[in-house]
Design an enzyme around this catalytic site. Sequence first.
Site, PDB file in Angstrom:
ATOM      1  N   GLU A 127      20.140  58.590 -50.169  1.00 19.74           N
ATOM      2  CA  GLU A 127      20.565  58.865 -48.797  1.00 19.74           C
ATOM      3  C   GLU A 127      21.504  60.073 -48.748  1.00 19.74           C
ATOM      4  OE1 GLU A 127      22.277  56.231 -45.022  1.00 19.74           O
ATOM      5  OE2 GLU A 127      22.467  55.479 -47.063  1.00 19.74           O
ATOM      6  N   LYS A 156      17.566  57.633 -39.222  1.00 18.57           N
ATOM      7  CA  LYS A 156      17.959  56.254 -39.509  1.00 18.57           C
ATOM      8  C   LYS A 156      18.079  55.471 -38.205  1.00 18.57           C
ATOM      9  CE  LYS A 156      21.231  53.752 -42.502  1.00 18.57           C
ATOM     10  NZ  LYS A 156      22.343  53.919 -43.458  1.00 18.57           N
ATOM     11  N   CYS A 187      18.516  52.681 -46.425  1.00 21.74           N
ATOM     12  CA  CYS A 187      19.654  51.859 -46.833  1.00 21.74           C
ATOM     13  C   CYS A 187      19.793  50.564 -46.036  1.00 21.74           C
ATOM     14  CB  CYS A 187      20.946  52.679 -46.759  1.00 21.74           C
ATOM     15  SG  CYS A 187      22.293  51.956 -47.734  1.00 21.74           S
ATOM     16  N   SER A 218      52.932  47.669 -68.923  1.00 21.42           N
ATOM     17  CA  SER A 218      54.026  46.691 -68.910  1.00 21.42           C
ATOM     18  C   SER A 218      53.863  45.580 -69.933  1.00 21.42           C
ATOM     19  CB  SER A 218      54.117  46.062 -67.515  1.00 21.42           C
ATOM     20  OG  SER A 218      52.990  45.232 -67.273  1.00 21.42           O
TER      21      SER A 218
END
Length: 694
Positions: A45, A114, A175, A351
């Site tokens: 896309e 789309k 999509c 840490s």
Amino acid sequence: MGRKVTLATCSLNQWALDFEGNLERILKSIEIAKARGAKYRLGPELEISGYGCEDHFYESDTMLHSFQVLRNLLESPICQDIICDVGMPIMHRNVRYNCRVLFLNRKLLLIRPKMMMANNGNYREMRWFSPWNHLRQVEEYFLPRMIQEITGQDAVPFGDCVLSTKDTCIGTEICAELWNPRSPHIQMGLDGVEIFTNSSASHHELRKADLRVNLIKAATTKSGGIYLYANQKGCDGDRVYYDGCAMVAINGDIVAHGAQFSLNDVEVITATLDLEDVRSYRGESEPKCCYRVKVDFFLSDDDDVLTDLSVHQPIEWCFHTPDEEISLGPACWLWDYLRRSGQAGFLLPLSGGVDSASTACIVYSMCVLLCQTIEDGNSQVLEDVRRVVGNDSYHPQDPRELCGHIFTTCYMASENSTKDTRRRAKDLANQIGSTHMNINIDVAVKGILGIFSVVTGKWPQFHANGGSQRENLALQNVQARVRMVLAYLFAQLSLWSRGKPGGLLVLGSSNVDESLTGYFTKYDCSSADINPIGGINKTDLKSFLLYCVEHFQLSILRDILTASPTAELEPLTDGHVSQTDEADMGMTYSELSVIGRLRKISKCGPFSMFCKLIYMWKDVLSPLEVAQKVKRFFRMYSVNRHKMTTVTPAYHAESYSSDDNRFDLRPFLYNTSWAWQFQCIDNQVIHQKSLLNL
């Protein structure tokens, strides 16, 4: 006799607005597809512009440069004798659309906009594009002059249409249309379309791959057909990582697929399939009158010529475990970010706890992946590694050695730190090979407090030493913020001090559950350039570290996993930690994960969350205890919500991230009493008690 077609789909590592690089990768994919005998090539896309251009889609420059790239593709001899399907933004009648453009031999065939937009979570397509709402309708699109000069065409079909070759019919999905209950492939299949294509920009999320694969298999299970899926890959400039997984399916079976996590910028998947298998599978039709654009071109071989092209057979997809996904997805994202940022490596305040250890392990996994990819012969990755380390002849020997070049860790001790955490941080650094430093922040903290004392005449005390809650919190925060300042100082100058060029990206290590409650100091060492674990919960991180113990032989992680999570910002008691994260938050990390999903995914407010949790936790907590936890969470959430406006950009691996930047659109100023909501909870607690007493 069968009709065999060879089709190609691909995953490309495109980058927003990188028109030159995007063009090169598109051409490379077409070249590979042709070399494998394909006559149709599908790309991801918006591959020309990059998917993540966001508000750059408003700019006329983005449209102009996209058409310039399209012109180069039309002119290229590489693109001859193959139908090319590329993605780009196009403005039609002053409306912007997300489009597929199909062309063959210097002629545009059609433009398909789309129709169903991705507009939730990480996606805001409706901000920049309009959906094409004219079902099975086609208009004329008048081409820009630069395209007319190449094609000799004034206009091409624009709209909801399919491509009809001389031997088959190809229909497009884009999509999110696959995920929609009214997916276009349904009506296309009923009208005889045999090949469906999907051009996607689908990001990685833990445990998502199987859903995507099952959707594609299901698309052709009921009515048959061939389905090609293309996807973006890599980090195109935002918080998500597109994870490839290009694939080909036929009649409900996957027959070819690419990698989910790969450092190869161009990956092409081809499959040779028999159209007669589709026709034999189908038994019913219901014409829906798709608008067909005809092209004088065969995808299949000559009927009278026997070829030696074997037809692909169904294969099983071996999905990654969540631990493998955490190891690979954020690692690929970090590498894209590093190589494109122009920096020379990473710096991490280490840490000795689970979170920073997880970030360190992801960097080490990145080094493992880099070494494997270079060993497999990827010259581009080797070139990028050499550029990052500043040595044109460098060749990594093993992950630990590479880690020493690009990863610096530092333990920032204070008088409230323990020897155990210092040891764990040092041992982990030794096992992964990072360049490690021990830094004491006490002098800097006392200097800042000295300034405050000179101005006010007062010196704040910890609660353990008789101070108020305000003093106690301020003393914790000043330590945390000093660590952030030192992290950036060392990130900018530590390589300079060693006579090496470049700077380092500061990595954050705050998990998604801490972000939910705001259990961190604003602008502390969680404020970094990027955060690979900011969208991953504590439970998954612990499981990931166990995976690293076995997979990377990092034995020190067992000690880290058994230690109680602590910020080490309050005075020690007899040399031992008196402060723990879960005690401070009033709930466990596993409880927070449940609360986070209810808040974001199930869209629960305080009362509805309480109503769900009294049944989910009925075996371990009373209604009153559940009420206390829900109230405490929402108080902490609302009090600390302002911190989300400054949270470090994090890899989005979970669907309940609290990232304020477009993903979690909630206020950051609340009435923190939640009076009405909490009263409803209290009434329900009383009601539950009365039920128990009946």
